[in-house]
Design a protein around this motif. Structure first.
Motif, PDB file in Angstrom:
ATOM      1  N   ASN A   1      10.454 -30.342 -15.707  1.00 34.53           N
ATOM      2  CA  ASN A   1       9.631 -30.649 -14.527  1.00 34.53           C
ATOM      3  C   ASN A   1       9.219 -32.112 -14.475  1.00 34.53           C
ATOM      4  OD1 ASN A   1       9.578 -28.155 -13.224  1.00 34.53           O
ATOM      5  ND2 ASN A   1       7.976 -27.374 -14.569  1.00 34.53           N
ATOM      6  N   PHE A   2       9.044 -32.713 -15.646  1.00 32.00           N
ATOM      7  CA  PHE A   2       8.658 -34.128 -15.713  1.00 32.00           C
ATOM      8  C   PHE A   2       9.751 -35.019 -15.116  1.00 32.00           C
ATOM      9  CE2 PHE A   2       8.361 -38.231 -17.924  1.00 32.00           C
ATOM     10  CZ  PHE A   2       7.039 -38.570 -17.652  1.00 32.00           C
ATOM     11  N   LYS A   3      11.012 -34.630 -15.345  1.00 33.77           N
ATOM     12  CA  LYS A   3      12.144 -35.434 -14.868  1.00 33.77           C
ATOM     13  C   LYS A   3      12.599 -35.045 -13.459  1.00 33.77           C
ATOM     14  CE  LYS A   3      14.116 -36.379 -19.446  1.00 33.77           C
ATOM     15  NZ  LYS A   3      15.303 -36.235 -20.316  1.00 33.77           N
ATOM     16  N   ALA A   4      12.324 -33.797 -13.064  1.00 32.33           N
ATOM     17  CA  ALA A   4      12.851 -33.283 -11.797  1.00 32.33           C
ATOM     18  C   ALA A   4      12.144 -33.880 -10.589  1.00 32.33           C
ATOM     19  CB  ALA A   4      12.727 -31.761 -11.767  1.00 32.33           C
TER      20      ALA A   4
ATOM     21  N   THR B   1      10.512 -33.658  -6.801  1.00 30.78           N
ATOM     22  CA  THR B   1       9.512 -32.689  -6.319  1.00 30.78           C
ATOM     23  C   THR B   1      10.151 -31.387  -5.845  1.00 30.78           C
ATOM     24  OG1 THR B   1       8.076 -34.497  -5.654  1.00 30.78           O
ATOM     25  CG2 THR B   1       7.622 -32.328  -4.691  1.00 30.78           C
ATOM     26  N   GLY B   2      11.200 -31.461  -5.062  1.00 33.77           N
ATOM     27  CA  GLY B   2      11.825 -30.258  -4.510  1.00 33.77           C
ATOM     28  C   GLY B   2      12.685 -29.494  -5.490  1.00 33.77           C
ATOM     29  N   ALA B   3      12.838 -30.032  -6.706  1.00 34.96           N
ATOM     30  CA  ALA B   3      13.709 -29.382  -7.684  1.00 34.96           C
ATOM     31  C   ALA B   3      12.960 -28.881  -8.910  1.00 34.96           C
ATOM     32  CB  ALA B   3      14.816 -30.357  -8.116  1.00 34.96           C
TER      33      ALA B   3
END
Length: 332
Positions: A210-213, A215-217
């Motif tokens: 989640n840190f790297k993704a 917003t929509g992913a």
């Protein structure tokens, strides 16, 4: 005199116990050396192994597992056949010792060579026969092509619709972004789904993703994550709660995973990115939707049609009984 067969494997999911059970039902003296079930003798042994891995780069547990194989074979004497599943987990010198205890030494690969290379073993001329579930590997190395199998009795199609439309149970790995993208699609379609991801350090891995993704992913809010391993019996129960099983394969894999055969045995539809499935006689576009892993699109019409049973003569080609008969060259 009974035929004597030994199966050696790292059976994390406990598929292989069904092989042994069926062989024994066929009046064969069969037993299993399960490396996945091997444990440290005591706490002191565990501590010594930790220090050995840190300071010497040597995993003593791995060494002891392989010594355990030889010890078990010594107890049981000579064998007619020894089958090793995914032989890459065993060092060459131990394979050479194992071969001394059998008339025929056979290997079965249900991982691709891209993931689990065994060139060092093949070049040594160890095996009398090598089976592989991967079509490309079989062609490239002259292996015998052999699929995985349905390890349970065929399930009846339920009269009532299960509570979920699509389900998957997967490791949290490089395939996760594909599963996540599909989850968002199903959510938009208002299709009930049940996706579970299992891994050690799962919360850290989810945080890292989640840190790297973008917003929509980020991870879909309906996805479930856990570190506790799911047992095979529980896995089948989870599959029974949905109409469709979703399977995304590992990179460069052309062989069919167990998900394909679990779907067939449970008479459920399948969504997969494994394009080679079209080459099999059980393929039916009504039952199996092939998606592009780079741009997965779930066709809404596939979600609305009922499962069409596979003809019995085709279904029987993928049972455990047929697998065992072929691998061990048994009389039908």
């Amino acid at each position: 005199m009974k035929q004597k067969i030994c199966l050696i494997s790292f059976d994390n999911w406990h598929y292989d116990k069904y092989i042994i059970k069926l062989l024994q039902q066929k009046n064969i003296d069969a037993y299993h050396i399960n490396l996945g079930g091997y444990k440290h003798a005591n706490l002191a042994s565990r501590i010594v192994n930790v220090f050995s891995k840190i300071f010497l780069g040597i995993n003593l547990k791995t060494k002891k597992k392989q010594e355990h194989i030889i010890s078990e074979l010594q107890k049981n004497g000579q064998h007619d056949i020894i089958l090793v599943i995914n032989p890459d987990v065993i060092e060459l010198k131990y394979h050479q010792q194992i071969k001394q205890y059998t008339k025929k030494y056979v290997a079965y690969l249900y991982d691709s060579l891209d993931r689990c290379p065994v060139d060092h073993l093949l070049n040594a001329g160890l095996f009398d026969q090598v089976f592989s579930f991967d079509e490309q590997d079989a062609k490239a190395h002259n292996f015998v092509k052999m699929n995985n199998y349905i390890y349970f009795d065929k399930q009846e199609i339920p009269t009532e619709k299960p509570k979920y439309k699509v389900t998957t149970i997967s490791s949290f790995d490089k395939r996760f972004p594909i599963y996540n993208k599909i989850a968002y699609q199903l959510e938009q379609l208002k299709v009930p789904f049940h996706f579970i991801f299992v891994s050690r350090n799962i919360e850290y891995k989810k945080f890292k993703y989640n840190f790297k993704a973008e917003t929509g992913a980020k991870t879909n809010g309906q996805l479930l994550f856990q570190s506790k391993k799911i047992r095979l019996k529980q896995l089948l129960k989870l599959y029974s709660e949905a109409e469709i099983i979703l399977d995304i394969v590992q990179n460069n894999q052309t062989g069919l995973s167990f998900r394909v055969f679990e779907a067939m045995g449970m008479q459920k539809k399948l969504i997969t990115d494994n394009k080679t499935v079209v080459n099999y006689p059980f393929y039916n576009p009504n039952n199996i939707l092939i998606i592009d892993r780079e741009n997965p699109v779930i066709a809404t019409e596939f979600l609305t049609t009922d499962y069409e049973p596979v003809p019995e003569e085709i279904y029987n080609q993928y049972t455990l009984d047929n697998w065992v008969t072929t691998i061990f060259d048994l009389k039908k």
